[in-house]
Design a protein around this motif. Structure first.
Motif, PDB file in Angstrom:
ATOM      1  N   CYS A  17       0.813  -1.126  -0.007  1.00 15.60           N
ATOM      2  CA  CYS A  17       0.203  -0.049  -0.125  1.00 15.60           C
ATOM      3  C   CYS A  17       1.021   1.187  -0.155  1.00 15.60           C
ATOM      4  CB  CYS A  17      -0.917   0.002   1.185  1.00 15.60           C
ATOM      5  SG  CYS A  17      -2.138  -1.169   1.301  1.00 15.60           S
ATOM      6  N   ALA A  18       1.855   1.323   0.754  1.00 14.71           N
ATOM      7  CA  ALA A  18       2.889   2.392   1.031  1.00 14.71           C
ATOM      8  C   ALA A  18       3.705   2.522  -0.426  1.00 14.71           C
ATOM      9  CB  ALA A  18       3.979   2.322   2.110  1.00 14.71           C
ATOM     10  N   GLY A  19       3.902   1.433  -1.208  1.00 11.80           N
ATOM     11  CA  GLY A  19       4.686   1.535  -2.353  1.00 11.80           C
ATOM     12  C   GLY A  19       3.616   1.989  -3.557  1.00 11.80           C
ATOM     13  N   GLN A  20       2.309   1.744  -3.464  1.00  5.82           N
ATOM     14  CA  GLN A  20       1.473   2.365  -4.444  1.00  5.82           C
ATOM     15  C   GLN A  20       1.190   3.614  -4.221  1.00  5.82           C
ATOM     16  OE1 GLN A  20       0.014   1.429  -7.234  1.00  5.82           O
ATOM     17  NE2 GLN A  20      -1.934   2.466  -7.629  1.00  5.82           N
ATOM     18  N   HIS A  21       1.093   4.046  -2.785  1.00  7.38           N
ATOM     19  CA  HIS A  21       0.944   5.580  -2.541  1.00  7.38           C
ATOM     20  C   HIS A  21       2.391   6.398  -3.080  1.00  7.38           C
ATOM     21  CE1 HIS A  21       0.379   9.128  -0.080  1.00  7.38           C
ATOM     22  NE2 HIS A  21       1.978   9.058  -0.064  1.00  7.38           N
ATOM     23  N   ALA A  22       3.307   5.731  -2.890  1.00  8.94           N
ATOM     24  CA  ALA A  22       4.510   6.374  -3.310  1.00  8.94           C
ATOM     25  C   ALA A  22       4.588   6.621  -5.062  1.00  8.94           C
ATOM     26  CB  ALA A  22       5.697   5.728  -2.828  1.00  8.94           C
ATOM     27  N   ASP A  23       4.184   5.607  -5.528  1.00 11.66           N
ATOM     28  CA  ASP A  23       4.071   5.570  -7.191  1.00 11.66           C
ATOM     29  C   ASP A  23       3.287   6.829  -7.433  1.00 11.66           C
ATOM     30  OD1 ASP A  23       4.596   4.847  -9.571  1.00 11.66           O
ATOM     31  OD2 ASP A  23       3.564   2.970  -9.585  1.00 11.66           O
ATOM     32  N   THR A  24       1.928   6.593  -7.128  1.00  8.09           N
ATOM     33  CA  THR A  24       1.062   7.509  -7.547  1.00  8.09           C
ATOM     34  C   THR A  24       1.550   9.091  -7.084  1.00  8.09           C
ATOM     35  OG1 THR A  24      -0.424   7.480  -5.606  1.00  8.09           O
ATOM     36  CG2 THR A  24      -1.057   6.281  -7.394  1.00  8.09           C
ATOM     37  N   ALA A  25       2.088   9.120  -5.902  1.00  8.60           N
ATOM     38  CA  ALA A  25       2.494  10.592  -5.202  1.00  8.60           C
ATOM     39  C   ALA A  25       3.659  11.082  -6.215  1.00  8.60           C
ATOM     40  CB  ALA A  25       3.057  10.530  -3.939  1.00  8.60           C
ATOM     41  N   LEU A  74       2.731   1.669  10.931  1.00  8.99           N
ATOM     42  CA  LEU A  74       2.451   1.814   9.529  1.00  8.99           C
ATOM     43  C   LEU A  74       3.261   2.952   8.863  1.00  8.99           C
ATOM     44  CD1 LEU A  74      -1.455   2.667   9.763  1.00  8.99           C
ATOM     45  CD2 LEU A  74      -0.442   0.625   8.572  1.00  8.99           C
ATOM     46  N   PRO A  75       3.930   2.819   7.704  1.00 13.93           N
ATOM     47  CA  PRO A  75       4.598   3.622   7.169  1.00 13.93           C
ATOM     48  C   PRO A  75       4.104   4.978   7.139  1.00 13.93           C
ATOM     49  CG  PRO A  75       4.162   1.821   5.845  1.00 13.93           C
ATOM     50  CD  PRO A  75       3.383   1.480   6.816  1.00 13.93           C
ATOM     51  N   SER A  76       4.652   6.264   7.270  1.00 11.78           N
ATOM     52  CA  SER A  76       4.339   7.230   7.487  1.00 11.78           C
ATOM     53  C   SER A  76       3.489   7.984   6.609  1.00 11.78           C
ATOM     54  CB  SER A  76       5.281   8.511   7.471  1.00 11.78           C
ATOM     55  OG  SER A  76       5.937   8.386   6.151  1.00 11.78           O
ATOM     56  N   SER A  77       3.142   7.402   5.282  1.00 11.81           N
ATOM     57  CA  SER A  77       1.985   7.860   4.241  1.00 11.81           C
ATOM     58  C   SER A  77       0.907   7.425   4.750  1.00 11.81           C
ATOM     59  CB  SER A  77       2.318   7.497   2.844  1.00 11.81           C
ATOM     60  OG  SER A  77       2.656   6.060   2.906  1.00 11.81           O
ATOM     61  N   MET A  78       0.751   5.881   5.172  1.00  8.38           N
ATOM     62  CA  MET A  78      -0.447   5.427   5.650  1.00  8.38           C
ATOM     63  C   MET A  78      -1.007   5.870   6.896  1.00  8.38           C
ATOM     64  SD  MET A  78      -1.554   3.437   2.882  1.00  8.38           S
ATOM     65  CE  MET A  78      -0.827   4.919   2.051  1.00  8.38           C
ATOM     66  N   ARG A  79       0.210   6.033   7.835  1.00 13.33           N
ATOM     67  CA  ARG A  79      -0.257   6.315   9.025  1.00 13.33           C
ATOM     68  C   ARG A  79      -1.078   7.707   9.146  1.00 13.33           C
ATOM     69  NH1 ARG A  79       4.974   6.046  11.204  1.00 13.33           N
ATOM     70  NH2 ARG A  79       5.153   8.218  11.092  1.00 13.33           N
TER      71      ARG A  79
END
Lengths: 387, 387
Positions: free
Chosen positions: A201-209, B70-75
């Motif tokens: 999830c964090a990876g997908q978030h980073a990708d879109t960001a 959680l990683p900071s983005s998800m947290r």
């Protein structure tokens, strides 16, 4: 850009001759196995294809049974996504992907625990495949990707809501499979798989960001970390879960996790190179598709970070509003600029370096080259593709 | 319409005097406990409020610790959703809901296994609350709901992608909490919770699908099944998980699951009645909001299915294009038509009937009224609200 890996790994096109042969991969192969005997090894891809076919055959009944427990509304979407049903609910023979991740679970279990451990890990291998497919369903919604495995994506057929819900249900099914598995390794495997989902999830978030950032705002460290979270994490987790089912100690589990992560990153690097310089006849995508989309793939970010005159030129080209369609010449020039800025060499050297690291981790956990052969074959397979 | 339950159950407004007193609920209370002694019981709501506050205090540290991994983005998104941070990341004192589901886990464990079982089930109670919040994050995206617990929903602040990803991560966290729990009941609890997620997904699918149907296409059975899947399932699962941590047999687990489901359905019925006839000063929503949105809530579907002349009139009013804004008079007339078609009486009788069934299930698993008091208080609390 992680998306392209995912697509390629699940693409049903058989691999052809190697477009890229990372030096380190070959050196690693020799270091771990080829120097030990003279027989034709995994490098020809046959062993990997056999392992993938066997993995598919082992996990498909478990997957079908698990999907069969879903309420009909969710089952319909899941069976469509897996390519086992058409949108109207009639049976389809479509491929449900190459089963790389289940094959890694089974090969890791076999490498460290023999055939019995492999057999015991089939349910866990199916759970890993369910998690992978849950992320595909959600990523396709978020990325608005319309095609997956040569078919319209689930959200284009059933709508966003149903694709999201089916993804949610697949994650639950995955963790239920492990919760219901009486094997002593199951709780640790479930905890690891759930932790991996958070990382994905964090990876997908980073990708879109990152895709929303200006080119000069993205660092190489960021994009490497993103690729590891989005691509390396699940390959590493698959290997680690196999090791858990073999009953090995924490050191081997950690080494196999690292092996899978490094191989996954090598794969992503090669995939990004193919996304720019791949032969459209082989990739099935128009030449320079990643450049046309101004993707901040690994070679591009390396090029931008190179401090060369070509880097400045590339930044200007990437930042310019891309409202006009690029023609073939524009894309060729972009590709050449990335190459002149060193992006292609960097990616190929990085891939070789990652494969060498993967081989070292594998040799640490599985010193016997015969036992390591399956994992080696799979790692080479995913980084040796031409399409 | 399931949404309104969810909102109300997590609303931080304290309950006021009962707007509706389902006869069965009160009879049930008397049947199980009040006839046994004369002391002021749970019916006044104080016991329930105490149990909710204690549940909140018990699970919050576990939730905060889990979110902290959680990683900071998800947290960041999760802490915002829980009301513990503002959108800019600064601490917030906002309420994270009434903790009904964790309270049901803890009360079930206590009812069947005493204080030790209650203590042992805190982690599982937190897992149930994480699953609940995962579904809230996703439902808000799908339903385009802009407000939750008096604050803008996560998707309005962070976008759809991040709200979906944070929901995915919370589901994973929930199942990881159970996978890491050494308690012997943890695997069965995890399997049950994962199975419940699948049911919640099917319930949300049914809800969105039914809202798209023409009024005359929706049957009462369909909408009751939807309400059970979307609302009853997680309340039942919470109770069943508490029973598992108490180490009871399958029969008691099943009875407590049924208790929670019936109480959940009673709640939904009452909530739907409030959605039509509730006092706007108490509900905080405009009068007849559910009617203005042409929601096919339980009283409406019962009215439509009544075969009365008022049913035909209601169907015509519901089917007419609602492009013009209803005025207060229109909404009053719609409410009156539902009532004339018997929708209000049906819903109140159904709620009473469901509460009576819930009480029977509870009495079966927990014959001692003293021990059953907590669960009883919670069940009455959720069906006795005025807002």
């Amino acid at each position: 850009m992680g998306e392209s890996l995912t697509e390629s790994l699940t693409d049903s096109t058989p691999p052809g001759a190697a477009l890229l042969r990372p030096v380190g991969a070959r050196a690693g192969r020799q270091g771990v196995a080829r120097q030990q005997d003279g027989r034709p090894g995994p490098a020809d891809g046959h062993e990997a294809e056999l392992l993938l076919a066997r993995a598919r055959a082992a996990v498909d009944p478990v997957l079908r049974e698990a999907l069969g427990t879903l309420p009909s509304s969710m089952r319909r979407i899941a069976l469509y996504h897996f390519g086992w049903q058409h949108a109207d609910g009639t049976p389809a023979a479509g491929g449900s992907g190459k089963a790389i991740r289940p094959a890694l679970v089974l090969a890791s279990a076999a490498a460290l625990g023999g055939p019995e451990a492999r057999e015991a890990s089939v349910r866990a291998a199916a759970a890993v495949e369910l998690v992978h497919n849950f992320t595909l369903l959600h990523d396709d919604v978020m990325d608005r990707d319309a095609t997956r495995r040569h078919r319209p994506t689930a959200w284009t057929v059933f709508g966003d809501t149903d694709a999201i819900l089916a993804g949610d249900a697949l994650q639950a099914l995955a963790l239920r499979l492990l919760a219901e598995d009486p094997h002593p390794a199951a709780p640790a495997a479930a905890a690891r798989l759930a932790g991996c989902v958070v990382e994905l999830c964090a990876g997908q978030h980073a990708d879109t960001a990152l895709e929303r950032c200006r080119p000069d705002e993205v660092t190489l460290d960021q994009v490497l970390a993103m690729a590891e979270a989005k691509t390396g994490a699940l390959l590493g987790t698959a290997c680690a879960i196999g090791a858990l089912y073999a009953g090995t100690g924490e050191a081997d589990v950690t080494a196999l996790d690292a092996f899978g992560r490094e191989a996954g990153l090598a794969f992503q690097l090669i995939d990004d190179v193919i996304g720019i310089w791949g032969d459209p006849d082989r990739t099935g995508k128009p030449a320079g598709a990643d450049l046309a989309a101004r993707k901040k793939s690994l070679p591009v970010v390396a090029a931008l970070a190179s401090g060369t005159p070509a880097a400045a030129e590339l930044a200007a080209l990437y930042e310019a509003p891309s409202d006009k369609e690029d023609d073939a010449e524009d894309l060729e020039y972009l590709a050449l600029t990335v190459e002149r800025a060193g992006g292609r060499d960097w990616a190929q050297n990085q891939a070789a370096d990652r494969m060498a690291r993967a081989m070292r981790q594998l040799a640490r956990a599985v010193p016997d080259p015969e036992a390591a052969g399956g994992l080696l074959a799979l790692a080479e397979y995913v980084t040796r593709r031409s399409s």
